[in-house]
Write an enzyme that holds these catalytic residues in place. Structure first.
Site, PDB file in Angstrom:
ATOM      1  N   HIS A  27       0.841  -1.203   0.000  1.00 26.17           N
ATOM      2  CA  HIS A  27       0.000   0.000   0.000  1.00 26.17           C
ATOM      3  C   HIS A  27       0.882   1.261   0.000  1.00 26.17           C
ATOM      4  O   HIS A  27       0.585   2.220  -0.706  1.00 26.17           O
ATOM      5  CB  HIS A  27      -0.897   0.038   1.250  1.00 26.17           C
ATOM      6  CG  HIS A  27      -1.905  -1.059   1.313  1.00 26.17           C
ATOM      7  ND1 HIS A  27      -1.766  -2.135   2.156  1.00 26.17           N
ATOM      8  CD2 HIS A  27      -3.063  -1.250   0.637  1.00 26.17           C
ATOM      9  CE1 HIS A  27      -2.802  -2.945   2.012  1.00 26.17           C
ATOM     10  NE2 HIS A  27      -3.606  -2.439   1.087  1.00 26.17           N
ATOM     11  N   ASP A 139      -3.911  -7.796  -7.512  1.00 28.72           N
ATOM     12  CA  ASP A 139      -5.288  -8.277  -7.720  1.00 28.72           C
ATOM     13  C   ASP A 139      -5.660  -7.954  -9.172  1.00 28.72           C
ATOM     14  O   ASP A 139      -6.405  -7.014  -9.443  1.00 28.72           O
ATOM     15  CB  ASP A 139      -6.239  -7.598  -6.733  1.00 28.72           C
ATOM     16  CG  ASP A 139      -5.917  -7.988  -5.310  1.00 28.72           C
ATOM     17  OD1 ASP A 139      -5.850  -9.200  -5.035  1.00 28.72           O
ATOM     18  OD2 ASP A 139      -5.691  -7.098  -4.480  1.00 28.72           O
ATOM     19  N   GLN A 142      -9.332  -7.941 -10.369  1.00 26.13           N
ATOM     20  CA  GLN A 142      -9.992  -6.740  -9.842  1.00 26.13           C
ATOM     21  C   GLN A 142      -9.608  -5.516 -10.682  1.00 26.13           C
ATOM     22  O   GLN A 142     -10.466  -4.706 -11.047  1.00 26.13           O
ATOM     23  CB  GLN A 142      -9.568  -6.537  -8.376  1.00 26.13           C
ATOM     24  CG  GLN A 142      -9.934  -5.171  -7.818  1.00 26.13           C
ATOM     25  CD  GLN A 142      -9.637  -5.055  -6.334  1.00 26.13           C
ATOM     26  OE1 GLN A 142     -10.365  -5.589  -5.536  1.00 26.13           O
ATOM     27  NE2 GLN A 142      -8.592  -4.337  -5.946  1.00 26.13           N
ATOM     28  N   SER A 174       0.507  -8.978   0.802  1.00 27.84           N
ATOM     29  CA  SER A 174      -0.953  -8.987   0.903  1.00 27.84           C
ATOM     30  C   SER A 174      -1.308  -8.853   2.375  1.00 27.84           C
ATOM     31  O   SER A 174      -0.575  -9.349   3.245  1.00 27.84           O
ATOM     32  CB  SER A 174      -1.486 -10.320   0.352  1.00 27.84           C
ATOM     33  OG  SER A 174      -2.778 -10.566   0.861  1.00 27.84           O
ATOM     34  N   SER A 175      -2.440  -8.213   2.654  1.00 32.85           N
ATOM     35  CA  SER A 175      -2.869  -8.075   4.057  1.00 32.85           C
ATOM     36  C   SER A 175      -3.086  -9.454   4.677  1.00 32.85           C
ATOM     37  O   SER A 175      -2.939  -9.631   5.884  1.00 32.85           O
ATOM     38  CB  SER A 175      -4.162  -7.268   4.129  1.00 32.85           C
ATOM     39  OG  SER A 175      -3.957  -6.020   3.517  1.00 32.85           O
TER      40      SER A 175
HETATM   41  O1  PAF Z   1      -8.189  -4.207  -3.123  1.00 31.32           O
HETATM   42  C1  PAF Z   1      -8.819  -3.823  -2.113  1.00 31.32           C
HETATM   43  O2  PAF Z   1      -8.245  -3.515  -1.071  1.00 31.32           O
HETATM   44  C2  PAF Z   1     -10.334  -3.734  -2.190  1.00 31.32           C
HETATM   45  O3  PAF Z   1     -10.860  -4.727  -2.985  1.00 31.32           O
HETATM   46  C3  PAF Z   1     -10.851  -2.340  -2.624  1.00 31.32           C
HETATM   47  C4  PAF Z   1     -10.424  -2.013  -4.039  1.00 31.32           C
HETATM   48  C5  PAF Z   1     -10.319  -1.286  -1.670  1.00 31.32           C
HETATM   49  C6  PAF Z   1     -12.365  -2.328  -2.579  1.00 31.32           C
HETATM   50  O4  PAF Z   1     -12.850  -2.589  -1.302  1.00 31.32           O
END
Ligand code: PAF
Length: 273
Positions: A27, A139, A142, A174-175
């Site tokens: 992040h 991801d 996503q 990853s968390s």
């Molecule tokens: O990738 C993530 O952390 C989540 O899927 C997101 C994009 C913040 C949506 O909740």
């Protein structure tokens, strides 16, 4: 860094990094990328219940609020938005549907997950009206769905893809890694080894076979899928697909791990030749 509870306290036109908290160096790299693009960097932390297909997974999702604030502050976030559920989902929220790409691979394993993701991202975009939004390539499914969402409904928002950050052994940050022991983390590097082996294969078949072979030899790792897909539409790639990506998902001691890597375009018979 200012901490706010409502998007009404924020002006339009920022670079936005949505998160679910449990922040880590991955992040931080997204925040730093945002900082290089804009003076006004908004990060949100909202654990979106709609994208958890079961309540156990939601309960187990890690929460590290003090560390999150520290990481955001130290990585260039100017505004940390901590919305309440009532701001994101007022009574009349209409849920979005991710469509066919949301139903395969991760979507097949986590029914409704991507509908929840596109719904929350739409809500966050509607409320904040950012100029740019950054999402990690980790991801990848996503990311593709959010690019498609922006193409359809948020043409004014530029979606920026950020590279995956890895531990020294190659495990993608990853968390969920918080739930892995030190020895699990070592075992989990099998995913990276398999992706690297696939990357330079000359054919899709060879790449798939290499990934399956490497993953099946690792005790404890339960492979769900190892495939080569077309980056643009997530269909299974053929040898002439120009933008190929290897994707892997599996389980290690009850923790689901996913990762991906772009295939080397000069290695095989891709459309580029
Ligand atoms: O990738 C993530 O952390 C989540 O899927 C997101 C994009 C913040 C949506 O909740």
């Amino acid at each position: 860094m200012k901490i706010v509870n409502s998007a009404a306290e924020l002006a339009d036109g920022c670079t936005f990094v949505p998160t679910m908290g449990a922040l880590h160096a991955g992040h931080a790299s997204l925040f730093k990328l945002a900082k290089g693009k804009s003076e006004f960097v908004v990060a949100s932390i909202f654990v979106n219940p709609l994208q958890f297909e079961n309540s156990k997974d939601l309960e187990l999702y890690p929460h590290t609020p003090d560390r999150d604030i520290e990481i955001a502050r130290d990585s260039g976030v100017t505004h940390l938005w901590l919305p309440q559920i009532s701001e994101i989902y007022p009574d009349k929220t209409v849920n979005k549907v991710a469509g066919p790409i949301g139903e395969i691979f991760e979507g097949a394993n986590r029914i409704g997950h991507f509908d929840g993701v596109v719904t929350v991202v739409s809500r966050l975009f509607d409320l904040l009206q950012p100029t740019q939004a950054i999402f990690g390539e980790k991801d990848f499914q996503q990311l593709v769905l959010i690019k498609n969402l922006a193409k359809e409904s948020y043409k004014h928002i530029e979606i920026i893809a950020a590279p995956t950050i890895r531990e020294s052994g190659g495990l993608a940050l990853s968390s969920r890694n918080i739930r892995l022991s030190a020895s699990d983390r070592k075992t989990a590097t099998v995913i990276y080894s398999a992706l690297l082996a696939a990357k330079d294969c000359k054919t899709i078949n060879a790449a798939r076979t290499a990934m399956l072979q490497i993953c099946s030899q690792q005790p404890g790792f339960i492979l769900d899928y190892a495939e080569i897909i077309d980056e643009d539409n997530f269909k299974i790639a053929t040898d002439s697909t120009s933008k190929q990506r290897a994707i892997i998902a599996g389980w290690l001691n009850g923790v689901r791990l996913i990762d991906n890597m772009q295939m080397n375009p000069s290695a095989g018979n891709t459309g580029a030749q």
